[in-house]
Design a protein around this motif. Structure first.
Motif, PDB file in Angstrom:
ATOM      1  N   ASP A 262       0.881  -1.285   0.128  1.00  0.00           N
ATOM      2  CA  ASP A 262      -0.121   0.100   0.033  1.00  0.00           C
ATOM      3  C   ASP A 262       0.649   1.393   0.068  1.00  0.00           C
ATOM      4  OD1 ASP A 262       1.001  -0.278   2.608  1.00  0.00           O
ATOM      5  OD2 ASP A 262      -0.874  -0.056   3.609  1.00  0.00           O
ATOM      6  N   GLU A 263       2.120   1.123  -0.441  1.00  0.00           N
ATOM      7  CA  GLU A 263       2.956   2.167  -0.624  1.00  0.00           C
ATOM      8  C   GLU A 263       2.993   2.607  -1.880  1.00  0.00           C
ATOM      9  OE1 GLU A 263       4.180   4.359   1.364  1.00  0.00           O
ATOM     10  OE2 GLU A 263       4.552   3.554   3.345  1.00  0.00           O
ATOM     11  N   VAL A 264       3.377   4.014  -2.269  1.00  0.00           N
ATOM     12  CA  VAL A 264       3.312   4.616  -3.792  1.00  0.00           C
ATOM     13  C   VAL A 264       4.620   5.407  -3.827  1.00  0.00           C
ATOM     14  CG1 VAL A 264       2.168   5.939  -5.591  1.00  0.00           C
ATOM     15  CG2 VAL A 264       1.054   4.279  -3.976  1.00  0.00           C
ATOM     16  N   GLY A 265       5.330   5.367  -4.595  1.00  0.00           N
ATOM     17  CA  GLY A 265       6.194   6.190  -5.030  1.00  0.00           C
ATOM     18  C   GLY A 265       6.194   7.184  -6.000  1.00  0.00           C
ATOM     19  N   CYS A 266       6.269   8.486  -5.899  1.00  0.00           N
ATOM     20  CA  CYS A 266       5.995   9.607  -6.589  1.00  0.00           C
ATOM     21  C   CYS A 266       7.285  10.126  -7.371  1.00  0.00           C
ATOM     22  CB  CYS A 266       5.230  10.779  -5.848  1.00  0.00           C
ATOM     23  SG  CYS A 266       3.640  10.230  -5.329  1.00  0.00           S
ATOM     24  N   PHE A 267       7.578  10.307  -8.613  1.00  0.00           N
ATOM     25  CA  PHE A 267       8.420  10.808  -9.374  1.00  0.00           C
ATOM     26  C   PHE A 267       8.153  11.913 -10.504  1.00  0.00           C
ATOM     27  CE2 PHE A 267       9.478   6.390  -8.122  1.00  0.00           C
ATOM     28  CZ  PHE A 267      10.904   6.567  -7.671  1.00  0.00           C
ATOM     29  N   GLU A 268       8.957  12.772 -10.692  1.00  0.00           N
ATOM     30  CA  GLU A 268       8.738  13.872 -11.612  1.00  0.00           C
ATOM     31  C   GLU A 268       9.519  13.590 -12.879  1.00  0.00           C
ATOM     32  OE1 GLU A 268       8.770  18.620 -12.237  1.00  0.00           O
ATOM     33  OE2 GLU A 268       9.307  17.674 -10.378  1.00  0.00           O
ATOM     34  N   LEU A 269       9.148  13.549 -14.105  1.00  0.00           N
ATOM     35  CA  LEU A 269      10.035  13.244 -15.282  1.00  0.00           C
ATOM     36  C   LEU A 269      10.186  14.444 -15.976  1.00  0.00           C
ATOM     37  CD1 LEU A 269      11.128  10.911 -16.922  1.00  0.00           C
ATOM     38  CD2 LEU A 269       9.175  10.899 -18.194  1.00  0.00           C
ATOM     39  N   VAL A 299      -8.552  15.615  -0.638  1.00  0.00           N
ATOM     40  CA  VAL A 299      -7.596  15.199  -0.305  1.00  0.00           C
ATOM     41  C   VAL A 299      -7.702  13.435  -0.754  1.00  0.00           C
ATOM     42  CG1 VAL A 299      -5.848  14.627   1.471  1.00  0.00           C
ATOM     43  CG2 VAL A 299      -7.051  16.504   1.303  1.00  0.00           C
ATOM     44  N   THR A 300      -6.720  13.022  -1.684  1.00  0.00           N
ATOM     45  CA  THR A 300      -6.980  11.498  -1.887  1.00  0.00           C
ATOM     46  C   THR A 300      -5.619  10.811  -1.376  1.00  0.00           C
ATOM     47  OG1 THR A 300      -6.850  10.042  -3.800  1.00  0.00           O
ATOM     48  CG2 THR A 300      -5.492  11.876  -4.054  1.00  0.00           C
ATOM     49  N   LEU A 301      -5.873   9.367  -1.144  1.00  0.00           N
ATOM     50  CA  LEU A 301      -4.980   8.740  -0.715  1.00  0.00           C
ATOM     51  C   LEU A 301      -4.299   7.795  -1.565  1.00  0.00           C
ATOM     52  CD1 LEU A 301      -6.293   7.259   2.701  1.00  0.00           C
ATOM     53  CD2 LEU A 301      -4.524   9.070   2.405  1.00  0.00           C
ATOM     54  N   GLU A 302      -2.908   7.844  -1.770  1.00  0.00           N
ATOM     55  CA  GLU A 302      -2.334   6.776  -2.862  1.00  0.00           C
ATOM     56  C   GLU A 302      -1.462   6.265  -1.922  1.00  0.00           C
ATOM     57  OE1 GLU A 302      -2.678   6.736  -6.016  1.00  0.00           O
ATOM     58  OE2 GLU A 302      -3.555   8.348  -6.663  1.00  0.00           O
ATOM     59  N   GLY A 303      -2.069   4.747  -2.036  1.00  0.00           N
ATOM     60  CA  GLY A 303      -1.423   3.929  -0.936  1.00  0.00           C
ATOM     61  C   GLY A 303      -1.704   4.521   0.550  1.00  0.00           C
ATOM     62  N   ARG A 304      -0.633   4.912   1.157  1.00  0.00           N
ATOM     63  CA  ARG A 304      -0.633   5.390   2.649  1.00  0.00           C
ATOM     64  C   ARG A 304      -0.468   6.881   2.568  1.00  0.00           C
ATOM     65  NH1 ARG A 304       1.976   1.459   6.828  1.00  0.00           N
ATOM     66  NH2 ARG A 304       3.893   1.834   5.205  1.00  0.00           N
ATOM     67  N   VAL A 398     -20.257  10.102  -1.722  1.00  0.00           N
ATOM     68  CA  VAL A 398     -21.644  10.650  -1.722  1.00  0.00           C
ATOM     69  C   VAL A 398     -22.597   9.342  -2.440  1.00  0.00           C
ATOM     70  CG1 VAL A 398     -23.484  12.260  -2.929  1.00  0.00           C
ATOM     71  CG2 VAL A 398     -21.090  12.896  -2.453  1.00  0.00           C
ATOM     72  N   GLY A 399     -23.538   9.033  -2.003  1.00  0.00           N
ATOM     73  CA  GLY A 399     -24.424   7.853  -2.311  1.00  0.00           C
ATOM     74  C   GLY A 399     -25.624   8.238  -3.337  1.00  0.00           C
ATOM     75  N   LEU A 400     -26.296   7.504  -3.758  1.00  0.00           N
ATOM     76  CA  LEU A 400     -27.435   8.018  -4.615  1.00  0.00           C
ATOM     77  C   LEU A 400     -28.620   8.551  -3.978  1.00  0.00           C
ATOM     78  CD1 LEU A 400     -27.654   4.849  -7.049  1.00  0.00           C
ATOM     79  CD2 LEU A 400     -26.566   7.024  -7.658  1.00  0.00           C
ATOM     80  N   ALA A 401     -28.687   8.379  -2.425  1.00  0.00           N
ATOM     81  CA  ALA A 401     -29.849   8.941  -1.702  1.00  0.00           C
ATOM     82  C   ALA A 401     -29.240  10.431  -1.425  1.00  0.00           C
ATOM     83  CB  ALA A 401     -29.814   8.189  -0.747  1.00  0.00           C
ATOM     84  N   GLY A 402     -28.079  10.755  -1.590  1.00  0.00           N
ATOM     85  CA  GLY A 402     -27.636  12.175  -1.411  1.00  0.00           C
ATOM     86  C   GLY A 402     -26.968  12.043  -0.171  1.00  0.00           C
ATOM     87  N   GLU A 403     -26.638  10.940   0.653  1.00  0.00           N
ATOM     88  CA  GLU A 403     -26.166  10.885   1.848  1.00  0.00           C
ATOM     89  C   GLU A 403     -24.626  11.002   1.498  1.00  0.00           C
ATOM     90  OE1 GLU A 403     -25.736   6.647   0.660  1.00  0.00           O
ATOM     91  OE2 GLU A 403     -27.301   8.314   0.511  1.00  0.00           O
ATOM     92  N   VAL A 404     -23.721  11.591   2.661  1.00  0.00           N
ATOM     93  CA  VAL A 404     -22.330  11.885   2.482  1.00  0.00           C
ATOM     94  C   VAL A 404     -21.882  10.824   3.488  1.00  0.00           C
ATOM     95  CG1 VAL A 404     -20.128  13.165   2.662  1.00  0.00           C
ATOM     96  CG2 VAL A 404     -22.379  14.256   1.793  1.00  0.00           C
ATOM     97  N   ARG A 405     -21.131   9.739   2.936  1.00  0.00           N
ATOM     98  CA  ARG A 405     -20.542   8.671   3.672  1.00  0.00           C
ATOM     99  C   ARG A 405     -19.079   8.848   4.296  1.00  0.00           C
ATOM    100  NH1 ARG A 405     -22.404   4.157  -0.851  1.00  0.00           N
ATOM    101  NH2 ARG A 405     -24.715   4.392  -0.718  1.00  0.00           N
ATOM    102  N   ARG A 406     -18.903   8.057   4.998  1.00  0.00           N
ATOM    103  CA  ARG A 406     -17.233   7.980   5.761  1.00  0.00           C
ATOM    104  C   ARG A 406     -16.470   7.371   4.764  1.00  0.00           C
ATOM    105  NH1 ARG A 406     -16.793   6.485  11.835  1.00  0.00           N
ATOM    106  NH2 ARG A 406     -14.661   7.418  11.247  1.00  0.00           N
ATOM    107  N   VAL A 407     -15.316   7.725   4.766  1.00  0.00           N
ATOM    108  CA  VAL A 407     -14.269   7.104   3.987  1.00  0.00           C
ATOM    109  C   VAL A 407     -13.047   7.099   5.071  1.00  0.00           C
ATOM    110  CG1 VAL A 407     -14.778   8.268   1.909  1.00  0.00           C
ATOM    111  CG2 VAL A 407     -13.096   9.471   3.501  1.00  0.00           C
ATOM    112  N   THR A 408     -12.100   6.078   4.661  1.00  0.00           N
ATOM    113  CA  THR A 408     -10.917   5.653   5.507  1.00  0.00           C
ATOM    114  C   THR A 408      -9.958   7.007   5.324  1.00  0.00           C
ATOM    115  OG1 THR A 408      -9.716   4.779   3.357  1.00  0.00           O
ATOM    116  CG2 THR A 408     -11.170   3.257   4.929  1.00  0.00           C
ATOM    117  N   GLY A 409      -9.261   6.868   6.531  1.00  0.00           N
ATOM    118  CA  GLY A 409      -8.137   7.765   6.769  1.00  0.00           C
ATOM    119  C   GLY A 409      -8.446   9.158   6.801  1.00  0.00           C
ATOM    120  N   VAL A 410      -9.567   9.558   7.363  1.00  0.00           N
ATOM    121  CA  VAL A 410     -10.054  11.162   7.265  1.00  0.00           C
ATOM    122  C   VAL A 410      -8.873  11.769   8.014  1.00  0.00           C
ATOM    123  CG1 VAL A 410     -11.801  12.546   8.073  1.00  0.00           C
ATOM    124  CG2 VAL A 410     -12.304  10.315   6.964  1.00  0.00           C
TER     125      VAL A 410
END
Length: 469
Positions: A262-269, A299-304, A398-410
């Motif tokens: 679950d680790e991601v390495g970031c590089f710039e070319l 804020v997105t999670l790329e791996g951890r 966001v669900g189809l009913a319009g509810e905002v659900r919890r996500v991991t790593g908040v």
């Protein structure tokens, strides 16, 4: 006199060269792995009994096994060490796969130069280029070292001969699909050739305690070319990802026997090679003095690793009966779902007759559901031509009913946003510990989230508010 029936020993058998599934008759498609044209005939071996033989090393209690021989050694590239779990373990075989032109050869040539030292030689074997071509790239990215050896070979026996002559601690084979064994029929890159070449290099790595990096081609579907068995034989499988029109490159761990995946390495070319990015969030943001309608940060999670990314949306009046829906860096299906939720649950009626364009900044791809709330707010902001408040990030599914659900790593996401100077956040309920000085607004549904838009400038107000007026 009845004819003698054919015994089971004489009866032909068939086996899938991809997964090893066996059958008594030939088939065009393997029912186990669904591969076409991989069923081949082979002779049924005679039943033999294997007698106990001499053991090479005695079995020991696991607590008495010396684990120092498997200590990882740094590659000299911190971002690659992060994905590998600390570095390269002696005897480990790593398969690096990616699309053409993404930067695999550039990264591994840089690793070859930085890992070379007086005590550890590095051998770089290329089967796709000449030695002079690799030297030109090494001059450009400053990957010249006296302990880095270079050879251009496509014959497996010649590669093994170079191993005996150089005795390297690190072997880089670019690529495994270009090398062939003279003892195996078939062209380089075929199933049998890839299996034989990979098996020989893996045996050599284990016997010599030599780390090996194998470059692998990918098919048009993104899968690693060659037999699936190749991924099972190696110790680590890394995928090199990135849009060739963007600077960002990501290295993901798909399989790792020595660490987490679950680790991601970031590089710039860039023009002078490829460099690691310890803090890549700046590539995904646009710095402005004042907020602009149609933009929202998440804020997105790329791996951890948390990364702050920007979502942009633009809506214009459509000139055709079927309005356009264009996305870049976002999943079209999730954007369509957010449009439906905004129209039905958020009471925004102007989206259906407009051309809608949505994209991310910096070439990042947002596929996790945690970006749903940011996509919805960006679309609503563009439709109403009203900017969101400054220094605001939105996190939530966001669900189809319009509810905002919890996500991991908040908590990790909020900590990263606070580190970069963001002061306000929209999150689902119960976010946990909040960074000091950061104002967090908990939202239960899309209606609560849309209230952050200033009402005085909202061009397309929700239908229920229009009814009240």
């Amino acid at each position: 006199m009845a004819a003698r029936t054919k015994s089971s020993k004489d009866r032909p058998s068939y086996r899938c060269t991809e997964c090893g599934w066996q059958t008594a008759k030939w088939l065009g498609r393997c029912p186990e792995c669904q591969a076409w044209g991989t069923i081949e005939e082979y002779g049924t071996p005679a039943v033999r009994t294997t007698t106990p033989g001499r053991v090479t090393t005695s079995a020991l209690p696991i607590g008495q096994v010396d684990g120092r021989q498997a200590t990882a050694r740094s590659t000299g590239v911190p971002e690659l060490d992060r994905v590998l779990g600390g570095g390269l373990v002696p005897g480990a075989v790593v398969l690096v796969a990616g699309e053409p032109g993404v930067g695999k050869s550039t990264l591994l040539l840089d690793v070859a130069a930085k890992a070379a030292s007086d005590e550890h030689r590095t051998l770089y074997v290329t089967g796709e280029e000449s030695a002079s071509q690799v030297r030109l790239r090494a001059d450009r990215i400053h990957a010249i070292d006296d302990h880095l050896y270079l050879a251009a070979e496509t014959d497996l026996s010649a590669v093994l001969g170079h191993l005996d002559a150089v005795k390297p601690s690190l072997l880089i084979m670019d690529s495994v699909q270009t090398v062939a064994s003279p003892e195996i029929d078939g062209a380089p890159g075929g199933m049998a050739q890839v299996r034989e070449v990979a098996g020989a290099l893996i045996r050599a790595s284990k016997e010599r305690g030599m780390s090996t990096l194998l470059v692998g081609h990918v098919t048009k579907d993104g899968a690693i070319a060659g037999p699936r068995l190749l991924e099972h034989l190696v110790d680590v499988v890394l995928h090199f990802e990135g849009d060739r029109h963007a600077r960002l490159r990501l290295v993901r761990g798909v399989k790792n026997r020595y660490g987490t995946t679950d680790e991601v390495g970031c590089f710039e070319l860039h023009d002078e090679g490829i460099t690691g990015l310890a803090d890549p969030s700046g590539l995904f943001l646009t710095r402005r003095a004042e907020p602009v309608p149609g933009t929202c940060l998440t804020v997105t999670l790329e791996g951890r690793r948390p990364l702050v990314a920007e979502v942009q949306a633009l809506t214009v009046d459509s000139q055709i009966p079927s309005p356009r829906r264009t996305t870049s860096g976002l999943e079209t299906s999730r954007v369509s779902m957010m449009l439906a939720v905004l129209e039905q649950r958020g009471r925004i009626s102007a989206l259906g007759k407009r051309d809608i364009y949505s994209a991310t900044v910096g070439g990042v791809k947002l596929s996790e559901p945690a970006a749903d709330l940011a996509v919805a707010l960006a679309l609503a902001s563009a439709a109403s031509d009203t900017p969101l408040p400054k220094n605001l990030v939105a996190i939530g599914e966001v669900g189809l009913a319009g509810e905002v659900r919890r996500v991991t790593g908040v908590q990790r996401r909020l900590a990263e946003a606070h580190r970069l100077g963001f002061t306000h956040a929209l999150v689902p309920g119960d976010p946990g510990k909040v960074p000091p000085g950061m104002k967090v607004l908990e939202v239960a549904d899309i209606g609560d989230a849309l209230r952050v838009l200033p009402r005085s400038r909202r061009r397309d107000a929700p239908r229920d508010e229009e009814d009240r007026r």
